[in-house]
Design a protein around this motif. Structure first.
Motif, PDB file in Angstrom:
ATOM      1  N   GLU A  41       1.744   8.587 -10.244  1.00 37.72           N
ATOM      2  CA  GLU A  41       2.014   8.388  -8.877  1.00 37.72           C
ATOM      3  C   GLU A  41       3.248   8.378  -8.247  1.00 37.72           C
ATOM      4  OE1 GLU A  41       0.037   5.397  -5.423  1.00 37.72           O
ATOM      5  OE2 GLU A  41      -0.656   5.376  -7.600  1.00 37.72           O
ATOM      6  N   VAL A  42       4.327   7.825  -9.061  1.00 34.35           N
ATOM      7  CA  VAL A  42       5.635   7.457  -8.573  1.00 34.35           C
ATOM      8  C   VAL A  42       6.365   8.508  -7.996  1.00 34.35           C
ATOM      9  CG1 VAL A  42       6.875   7.470 -10.793  1.00 34.35           C
ATOM     10  CG2 VAL A  42       7.454   5.818  -8.936  1.00 34.35           C
ATOM     11  N   ASP A  43       6.126   9.743  -8.315  1.00 34.61           N
ATOM     12  CA  ASP A  43       6.779  10.798  -7.735  1.00 34.61           C
ATOM     13  C   ASP A  43       6.660  10.975  -6.245  1.00 34.61           C
ATOM     14  OD1 ASP A  43       8.130  11.387 -10.061  1.00 34.61           O
ATOM     15  OD2 ASP A  43       6.357  12.882 -10.943  1.00 34.61           O
ATOM     16  N   ASP A  44       5.710  10.596  -5.930  1.00 33.13           N
ATOM     17  CA  ASP A  44       5.312  10.982  -4.402  1.00 33.13           C
ATOM     18  C   ASP A  44       6.375  10.145  -3.388  1.00 33.13           C
ATOM     19  OD1 ASP A  44       3.818  11.839  -2.366  1.00 33.13           O
ATOM     20  OD2 ASP A  44       2.574  10.002  -2.283  1.00 33.13           O
ATOM     21  N   ASP A  45       6.357   8.797  -3.528  1.00 32.09           N
ATOM     22  CA  ASP A  45       7.476   8.130  -2.591  1.00 32.09           C
ATOM     23  C   ASP A  45       7.813   6.796  -3.398  1.00 32.09           C
ATOM     24  OD1 ASP A  45       8.935   6.709  -0.894  1.00 32.09           O
ATOM     25  OD2 ASP A  45       7.163   6.689   0.616  1.00 32.09           O
ATOM     26  N   PRO A  46       8.698   7.041  -4.111  1.00 33.52           N
ATOM     27  CA  PRO A  46       8.950   5.796  -5.415  1.00 33.52           C
ATOM     28  C   PRO A  46       8.982   4.623  -4.619  1.00 33.52           C
ATOM     29  CG  PRO A  46      10.372   7.741  -5.636  1.00 33.52           C
ATOM     30  CD  PRO A  46       9.726   7.842  -4.325  1.00 33.52           C
ATOM     31  N   GLN A  47       9.613   4.357  -3.941  1.00 30.46           N
ATOM     32  CA  GLN A  47       9.832   2.877  -3.153  1.00 30.46           C
ATOM     33  C   GLN A  47       8.630   2.408  -2.553  1.00 30.46           C
ATOM     34  OE1 GLN A  47      12.934   0.753  -3.196  1.00 30.46           O
ATOM     35  NE2 GLN A  47      13.182   2.546  -4.566  1.00 30.46           N
ATOM     36  N   LEU A  48       7.686   2.968  -1.993  1.00 30.93           N
ATOM     37  CA  LEU A  48       6.406   2.764  -1.496  1.00 30.93           C
ATOM     38  C   LEU A  48       5.553   2.482  -2.592  1.00 30.93           C
ATOM     39  CD1 LEU A  48       4.884   1.908   0.881  1.00 30.93           C
ATOM     40  CD2 LEU A  48       4.382   4.655   1.271  1.00 30.93           C
ATOM     41  N   VAL A  49       5.435   3.348  -3.354  1.00 34.25           N
ATOM     42  CA  VAL A  49       4.628   3.177  -4.783  1.00 34.25           C
ATOM     43  C   VAL A  49       4.686   1.893  -5.371  1.00 34.25           C
ATOM     44  CG1 VAL A  49       3.920   4.330  -6.964  1.00 34.25           C
ATOM     45  CG2 VAL A  49       3.937   5.535  -4.954  1.00 34.25           C
ATOM     46  N   MET A  50       6.257   1.750  -5.600  1.00 33.54           N
ATOM     47  CA  MET A  50       6.541   0.374  -6.419  1.00 33.54           C
ATOM     48  C   MET A  50       6.117  -0.678  -5.707  1.00 33.54           C
ATOM     49  SD  MET A  50       9.996   1.666  -8.616  1.00 33.54           S
ATOM     50  CE  MET A  50      10.645   2.573  -7.507  1.00 33.54           C
ATOM     51  N   ALA A  51       6.503  -0.700  -4.590  1.00 39.40           N
ATOM     52  CA  ALA A  51       5.991  -2.067  -3.400  1.00 39.40           C
ATOM     53  C   ALA A  51       4.452  -2.358  -3.659  1.00 39.40           C
ATOM     54  CB  ALA A  51       6.296  -1.804  -1.831  1.00 39.40           C
ATOM     55  N   ARG A  52       3.729  -1.268  -3.421  1.00 38.67           N
ATOM     56  CA  ARG A  52       2.306  -1.339  -3.695  1.00 38.67           C
ATOM     57  C   ARG A  52       1.700  -1.876  -4.916  1.00 38.67           C
ATOM     58  NH1 ARG A  52      -1.096   2.832  -3.624  1.00 38.67           N
ATOM     59  NH2 ARG A  52       0.635   4.388  -3.826  1.00 38.67           N
ATOM     60  N   TRP A  53       2.341  -1.364  -6.130  1.00 38.17           N
ATOM     61  CA  TRP A  53       2.065  -1.758  -7.305  1.00 38.17           C
ATOM     62  C   TRP A  53       2.653  -3.191  -7.686  1.00 38.17           C
ATOM     63  CZ3 TRP A  53      -0.594   0.328 -11.703  1.00 38.17           C
ATOM     64  CH2 TRP A  53      -1.207   1.856 -11.182  1.00 38.17           C
ATOM     65  N   THR A  54       3.563  -3.729  -7.076  1.00 38.97           N
ATOM     66  CA  THR A  54       3.885  -5.123  -7.607  1.00 38.97           C
ATOM     67  C   THR A  54       3.470  -6.099  -6.241  1.00 38.97           C
ATOM     68  OG1 THR A  54       5.715  -4.917  -5.850  1.00 38.97           O
ATOM     69  CG2 THR A  54       6.086  -4.458  -8.119  1.00 38.97           C
ATOM     70  N   GLY A  55       2.676  -5.602  -5.151  1.00 39.52           N
ATOM     71  CA  GLY A  55       1.994  -6.475  -4.461  1.00 39.52           C
ATOM     72  C   GLY A  55       3.025  -6.803  -3.273  1.00 39.52           C
TER      73      GLY A  55
END
Length: 73
Positions: A41-55
């Protein structure tokens, strides 16, 4: 509301785990299936994806929910 998600980085380790950091501090460690799902999933929008996965998801700057692939159908 909050500004754009920023300051996230991730490292893929040799054992298959993924370490996500935020401003240099460990925010999450993902292993196994969760790590594989994150990497897909991270290739889509890395900063947003990491923000979601970390809460650390900043409300107000998210994509509209109906645009997310999970909600299309």
């Amino acid at each position: 509301m909050g500004g754009p998600a920023d300051g996230f980085e991730y490292v893929r380790r040799a054992d298959g785990s993924v370490i996500i950091t935020h401003h240099g501090r460990v925010a999450a460690t993902l292993r196994g299936g969760r790590a594989a799902e994150f990497l897909a999933e991270v290739d889509d929008d890395p900063q947003l994806v990491m923000a979601r996965w970390t809460g650390n998801y900043r409300h107000g700057n998210e994509r509209v929910a109906r645009q997310h692939p999970r909600n299309k159908g």
